[in-house]
Design an enzyme around this catalytic site. Structure first.
Site, PDB file in Angstrom:
ATOM      1  N   HIS A  11       8.248 -24.640   9.231  1.00 25.07           N
ATOM      2  CA  HIS A  11       7.191 -25.261  10.038  1.00 25.07           C
ATOM      3  C   HIS A  11       5.793 -25.024   9.476  1.00 25.07           C
ATOM      4  O   HIS A  11       4.923 -25.883   9.616  1.00 25.07           O
ATOM      5  CB  HIS A  11       7.219 -24.705  11.469  1.00 25.07           C
ATOM      6  CG  HIS A  11       8.414 -25.155  12.254  1.00 25.07           C
ATOM      7  ND1 HIS A  11       8.544 -24.927  13.607  1.00 25.07           N
ATOM      8  CD2 HIS A  11       9.543 -25.818  11.879  1.00 25.07           C
ATOM      9  CE1 HIS A  11       9.691 -25.430  14.033  1.00 25.07           C
ATOM     10  NE2 HIS A  11      10.321 -25.966  12.992  1.00 25.07           N
TER      11      HIS A  11
ATOM     12  N   HIS B  45       4.329 -31.312  11.142  1.00 20.98           N
ATOM     13  CA  HIS B  45       3.993 -30.080  10.417  1.00 20.98           C
ATOM     14  C   HIS B  45       2.944 -30.355   9.339  1.00 20.98           C
ATOM     15  O   HIS B  45       2.006 -29.575   9.149  1.00 20.98           O
ATOM     16  CB  HIS B  45       5.248 -29.463   9.811  1.00 20.98           C
ATOM     17  CG  HIS B  45       6.281 -29.124  10.831  1.00 20.98           C
ATOM     18  ND1 HIS B  45       5.994 -28.354  11.949  1.00 20.98           N
ATOM     19  CD2 HIS B  45       7.589 -29.470  10.938  1.00 20.98           C
ATOM     20  CE1 HIS B  45       7.086 -28.233  12.685  1.00 20.98           C
ATOM     21  NE2 HIS B  45       8.063 -28.906  12.103  1.00 20.98           N
TER      22      HIS B  45
ATOM     23  N   THR C  74       2.706  -1.847   8.921  1.00 18.38           N
ATOM     24  CA  THR C  74       3.126  -2.771   9.978  1.00 18.38           C
ATOM     25  C   THR C  74       3.320  -4.206   9.503  1.00 18.38           C
ATOM     26  O   THR C  74       3.900  -5.017  10.234  1.00 18.38           O
ATOM     27  CB  THR C  74       2.048  -2.836  11.077  1.00 18.38           C
ATOM     28  OG1 THR C  74       0.824  -3.277  10.451  1.00 18.38           O
ATOM     29  CG2 THR C  74       1.828  -1.480  11.729  1.00 18.38           C
TER      30      THR C  74
ATOM     31  N   ASP D 277       0.866  -1.182   0.000  1.00 11.26           N
ATOM     32  CA  ASP D 277       0.000   0.000   0.000  1.00 11.26           C
ATOM     33  C   ASP D 277       0.906   1.237   0.000  1.00 11.26           C
ATOM     34  O   ASP D 277       2.130   1.137  -0.162  1.00 11.26           O
ATOM     35  CB  ASP D 277      -1.003  -0.034   1.162  1.00 11.26           C
ATOM     36  CG  ASP D 277      -0.363   0.181   2.532  1.00 11.26           C
ATOM     37  OD1 ASP D 277       0.885   0.325   2.610  1.00 11.26           O
ATOM     38  OD2 ASP D 277      -1.112   0.209   3.532  1.00 11.26           O
TER      39      ASP D 277
ATOM     40  N   CYS E  33       3.046  -3.287   4.065  1.00 14.78           N
ATOM     41  CA  CYS E  33       2.202  -2.164   4.481  1.00 14.78           C
ATOM     42  C   CYS E  33       2.939  -1.482   5.630  1.00 14.78           C
ATOM     43  O   CYS E  33       4.136  -1.705   5.810  1.00 14.78           O
ATOM     44  CB  CYS E  33       0.779  -2.608   4.828  1.00 14.78           C
ATOM     45  SG  CYS E  33       0.641  -3.737   6.223  1.00 14.78           S
TER      46      CYS E  33
END
Ligand code: RB5
Length: 152
Positions: A98, A134, A67, A8, A65
């Protein structure tokens, strides 16, 4: 590797530099925007990148973005996407080994560009470990995807 990259307005310059670095190291990069600093909505780019990865048109996704959180929350709404919001390379490695994460989300306001490049390098070079535990957990995530899309 075929890599889709999106951001963004908070990550647009950062994305351009990371995309250039990926191209220089031989990856096929599809930049889905945004391409300028005008405010825009991160779910639009997360959805497009998520669909490309989930449909096999890209091998991995990189989403930026402010964060990394909004991109991860949004991309994870696309069935088949396993997006991880990551701030350092150890988590990037474990998200691959994982969780078989297929999209990495990074916060341009949180993580410096050199660390971001290291995160992406780790993310695209670390294989899934394929350990039985996993695989079992990923199968349970797929069950959650199916339940959500069927409304169960
Ligand atoms: C945009 O200002 C900001 O909210 C967005 O980039 C992101 O950080 C949301 O998770």
């Amino acid at each position: 590797m075929r890599i889709v990259i999106g951001a963004d307005h908070a990550g647009v310059g950062y994305k351009r530099d990371l995309a250039e670095g990926l191209r220089r190291t031989g990856h096929e990069v599809r930049d889905i925007g945004t391409h300028d600093a005008a405010p825009c909505d991160y779910p639009d780019f997360a959805a497009e990148a998520g669909r490309l990865v989930a449909h096999g048109e890209a091998d991995r996704g990189v989403l930026i973005c402010g964060t990394g959180v909004g991109m991860a929350v949004s991309a994870n709404k696309i069935p088949g996407v396993r997006a991880a919001s990551v701030s350092e390379p150890v988590t990037a490695a474990l998200a691959r080994a994982h969780n078989d994460a297929n999209i990495v989300c990074i916060g341009a306001r949180i993580v410096g560009p050199e660390v971001a490049a290291a995160i992406i390098h780790t993310f695209i070079t670390t294989p899934f470990s394929q350990g039985e535990r996993h695989e079992r957990r990923l199968a349970k995530i797929e069950t959650l995807d199916r339940a959500r899309t069927s409304g169960a």
